[in-house]
Scaffold this active site. Structure first.
Site, mmCIF file in Angstrom:
data_model
loop_
_atom_site.group_PDB
_atom_site.id
_atom_site.type_symbol
_atom_site.label_atom_id
_atom_site.label_comp_id
_atom_site.label_asym_id
_atom_site.label_seq_id
_atom_site.Cartn_x
_atom_site.Cartn_y
_atom_site.Cartn_z
ATOM 1 N N LYS A 210 0.868 -1.175 0.000
ATOM 2 C CA LYS A 210 0.000 0.000 0.000
ATOM 3 C C LYS A 210 0.905 1.226 0.000
ATOM 4 C CE LYS A 210 -3.490 2.502 2.536
ATOM 5 N NZ LYS A 210 -4.471 2.461 3.624
ATOM 6 N N LYS A 263 -2.138 -1.489 -3.902
ATOM 7 C CA LYS A 263 -3.010 -0.319 -3.848
ATOM 8 C C LYS A 263 -2.170 0.947 -3.923
ATOM 9 C CE LYS A 263 -5.967 1.981 -0.587
ATOM 10 N NZ LYS A 263 -6.524 1.971 0.732
HETATM 11 C C1 PBG Z 1 -6.919 3.700 5.579
HETATM 12 C C2 PBG Z 1 -7.384 3.438 4.211
HETATM 13 C C3 PBG Z 1 -7.274 4.352 3.175
HETATM 14 C C4 PBG Z 1 -7.869 3.774 2.079
HETATM 15 C C5 PBG Z 1 -8.320 2.512 2.445
HETATM 16 N N1 PBG Z 1 -7.991 2.300 3.784
HETATM 17 C C6 PBG Z 1 -6.742 5.727 3.149
HETATM 18 C C7 PBG Z 1 -5.436 6.009 3.729
HETATM 19 O O1 PBG Z 1 -4.576 5.153 3.874
HETATM 20 O O2 PBG Z 1 -5.247 7.175 4.079
HETATM 21 C C8 PBG Z 1 -7.976 4.454 0.756
HETATM 22 C C9 PBG Z 1 -9.042 4.013 -0.138
HETATM 23 C C10 PBG Z 1 -9.317 4.906 -1.263
HETATM 24 O O3 PBG Z 1 -8.708 5.968 -1.492
HETATM 25 O O4 PBG Z 1 -10.236 4.551 -2.003
HETATM 26 N N2 PBG Z 1 -6.502 2.665 6.348
#
Ligand code: PBG
Length: 343
Positions: A210, A263
């Site tokens: 991520k 992601k």
């Molecule tokens: C946070 C989380 C995020 C997303 C999914 N889980 C945002 C972040 O890490 O700040 C992002 C999902 C998206 O942008 O569609 N744990």
């Protein structure tokens, strides 16, 4: 055509266009398929009785518990969507430094899990495990404030909190826990805690790679979960790195992950392809809020064909190696897939 050109053309023995000459042939030789079974729909659930649209994610809603259960019935019954991923939205007064609302058995996510399972027992329910919607700092973990006013997210303390959150969701009936926090060791800790409680059938879908991405903006708007201070670069990955994703994949597999994730999606397809080659585990890709919002905005302006671009973006993610795709476009895509099939 002059004589020389005509002679040259006669020498062309390989004509790849023969495999593109009709819709029937194109369908036979298509290497990648996209089906509704590949789609996971991320959904937001909040306290109270109201279902309200999310401005930054057109087409998506903050659902009440009753509303989300009803919507899942439609998603499953009318569109054939088989898996949803739940995110809790909590008001400011329920956020705290340790994010304790995240493991409240009466919290909005465990209540939603129970309601969905009751309404649509066969819907696969996945939940997001991370503290950011519950943290007064808007960080994914437990935070320590440093003397210079900066903050630090504490790994091991966070893993303990994530285990409480994950157990809370699993006890409520979640099928898949999906930790999105990027702490070290959380997959192993969750697996052990689940197994100790006899929750051996609950799966772990790890956010393996991520990235610290600016494409999460609309999501953070939807949850009011943007970091109040600092950023997430101390735990989310540097967009410049791909080898590091493979290292994360090895660790997650060794710790007992059932599925891995990359992601965001569209801008990270090289990472998806690399990961596909290196792991035998199923691979998920999250087409994130910013990717979705860009298509929506360009379509609203009349600059792009929303349906064609959405389907192409999803097919491309599949071609890169994704088994499943988390996308806010899941209901629309499911509808379009039905139309293509003529059902
Ligand atoms: C946070 C989380 C995020 C997303 C999914 N889980 C945002 C972040 O890490 O700040 C992002 C999902 C998206 O942008 O569609 N744990």
């Amino acid at each position: 055509m002059n004589l020389l050109a005509a002679e040259l053309m006669q020498q062309i023995k390989q004509r790849p266009r023969r495999n593109r000459k009709s819709a029937g042939i194109r369908a036979m030789v298509r290497e990648t398929q996209l089906g509704v079974e590949h789609l996971v729909y991320p959904m937001f659930v909040q306290e109270g009785e109201t279902d309200e649209p999310i401005e930054t994610l057109p087409g998506c809603m903050r659902w009440s518990v009753a509303g989300i259960a009803e919507e899942c019935r439609r998603l499953y019954g009318d569109l054939g969507i088989g898996c949803v991923d739940l995110f809790g939205v909590v008001p400011g007064e329920k956020k705290s430094a340790d994010g304790a609302e995240a493991w409240n058995e009466q919290g909005v996510v465990p209540r939603a899990i129970r309601a969905i399972k009751q309404a649509v027992p066969r819907m696969v329910v996945m939940t997001d495990v991370a503290l950011d919607p519950y943290s007064s700092f808007g960080q994914d973990g437990i935070v320590r404030e440093l003397e210079d006013g900066e903050i630090e997210v504490l790994n091991d303390e966070t893993v303990e909190a994530l285990v409480k959150q994950g157990l809370c969701h699993a006890r409520a009936g979640a099928d898949i826990l999906s930790p999105s926090d990027m702490m070290d060791g959380r997959i192993g800790a969750l697996r052990e805690a689940l197994d100790e409680e006899g929750l051996t059938d609950v799966s772990l879908l790890s956010y393996t790679a991520k990235y610290a991405s600016a494409f999460y903006g609309p999501f953070r708007g939807a949850l009011g979960s943007a970091p109040k201070k600092g950023d997430k670069k101390g735990y989310q990955m540097d967009p410049g790195n791909a080898r590091e994703a493979l290292r994360e994949a090895e660790l997650d597999a060794a710790e007992g992950a059932d599925m891995l994730m990359v992601k965001p999606g569209g801008y990270y397809l090289d990472v998806v392809a690399k990961m596909r080659e290196h792991t035998h585990l199923p691979l998920a890709v999250y087409q994130v809020s910013g990717e979705y919002a860009m298509i929506k905005a360009a379509a609203a302006a009349g600059w792009l064909d929303e349906r064609a671009v959405t389907m192409e973006s999803l097919l491309s993610i599949r071609r890169a190696g994704a088994d499943m795709i988390l996308t806010y476009a899941a209901p629309q895509a499911a509808r379009w897939l039905r139309e293509e099939k003529g059902v």
